[in-house]
Enzyme design. Sequence first.
Site: not given
Length: 477
Positions: A16, A243, A353, A397
């Site tokens: 299923r 299921n 990251r 900066n």
Amino acid sequence: MSAIDVVVMAAGKGTRMKSQRPKVLHRLAGRPLLAHVLDSAAALQARSAVVVTGHGAIEVEAFCADWASAQATKGLQIALRTVRQEPQLGTGHAVQQAAPALPDDGVTLVLNGDVPLVRPGTLRRLLSLAGEHSIALLTVDTGEDAGAYGRIVRGAAEGNGDIPVRAIVEAKDASADQRAITEWYSGVIAAPTRLLKKYLALLTDDNAQKEFYLTDVVKHAVADGTPVLALQIDDDVEVAGVNSPVQLAELERALQQRHALRLMEAGVRLVDPARFDLRGTLQCGQDVEIDVGCIFEGDVTLADGVRIGAHCVIANATLAAGAVIHPFTHIDGGQDGVTVGAGALVGPFARLRPGAQLGPDVHIGNFVEVKNSTLAAGAKANHLAYLGDATVGERVNYGAGSITANYDGANKHRTVIEADVHVGSNCVLVAPLTLGAGGTVGGGSTITKSTPPGALSVARGKQISVADWQRPVKQKK
Ligand code: UD1
Ligand code: MG
């Protein structure tokens, strides 16, 4: 108590799910169903676990190998084995395949690979109920129709008030009276291994499904005078099986609801617990606030007073006290992790990251990407910029549109930006190089050589102005 050996039944097809992927490898809260089940076995300090594979055996076995090596690196000792069941002739047949791997002196706990949320505490209670001489079943009674589940058939009450279990009857084999029973079998059973093996050997497939039912162990135990006891729980989420995609999604919500409640009970303020997803572990200090639609993956730690704006995805990261993450920020620490310093401001729309290490009070603004770079206290990159393989000093900066050109097509190189440097807008810093402390880089510069401290460095075409310049005009045909 006897040593615990776990059998996980995971050979079924999962028709299923309508998927190429074996059912037990579908993900709940970011981890395969089977990982949740094996984690429960590990939490019980089981001596061994045997996973019965069949459909998709190669993938399931590969997953088991990965799980076992991850356990070993955590220093946990659980011997994990797999056995193949081919063909699949029922749950009793599945456990028969595992039986040779189970030492006689232990107690066997049978779990379903597609029932992921049973709590270790519940399993411990079940194991102590089984003891050395009895069989214990985990059952559920919600007072409603038990659908396709196996019905728990009990005998007459005994003097001490116990009502012993006589049999489990599968829905397909049940009489109308039996079908009306609302107490059902969860698929989880604990039994002294010596007894379990004895009854497994007696199973036959003369039933509606022509299968060897594990549940028939009960009737053989009863006939043999072995007590069969039931631990009845009423939290059906614990024993819910997966299921279909609908059931998987329902269980996902139920699990997320549990996570959300646990965090809120510890003081975390979730704006909406229905719009919160945790796919790993989340440690929170005091006064943490999380807006809607956030996803946390891997191992994330949020210290006191951290605020997470709406729709952030945060994986494998540690955020220090008072850090604020504005909406739509993506933080992915991967293997190396990401750290965000106290009081730092990140986003909206920022991307951190693996290896991004932001010091205290760093500001990372919209459309800024940081990878494998260290930014010291007070450094700022507020707009449209890239910092890769860079070491950035205090109070630097870093102007809008500037990037580190860290990759020469073959190798990565470092860029060092010393304290108090100002990098103008739209600069390209071609690594490797060092910008000396306190220096300034003029906007639009492509810097290919290191710059001295304190200097203004400019590297771009010189501006000229042509007086009285006539723009071309369109020619007539
Ligand atoms: C089983 C129980 C039922 C119980 C229900 C709870 C039996 C006969 N019935 O029914 O009483 O209410 O679980 O969820 O045990 N599997 C194998 N090999 C096989 C068949 C199944 O490994 O040959 C595995 C499946 O992958 C699954 C588990 O065993 O993980 C249960 O199988 P399933 O077919 O779902 O059993 P149910 O019919 O749901
Ligand atoms: Mg089932």
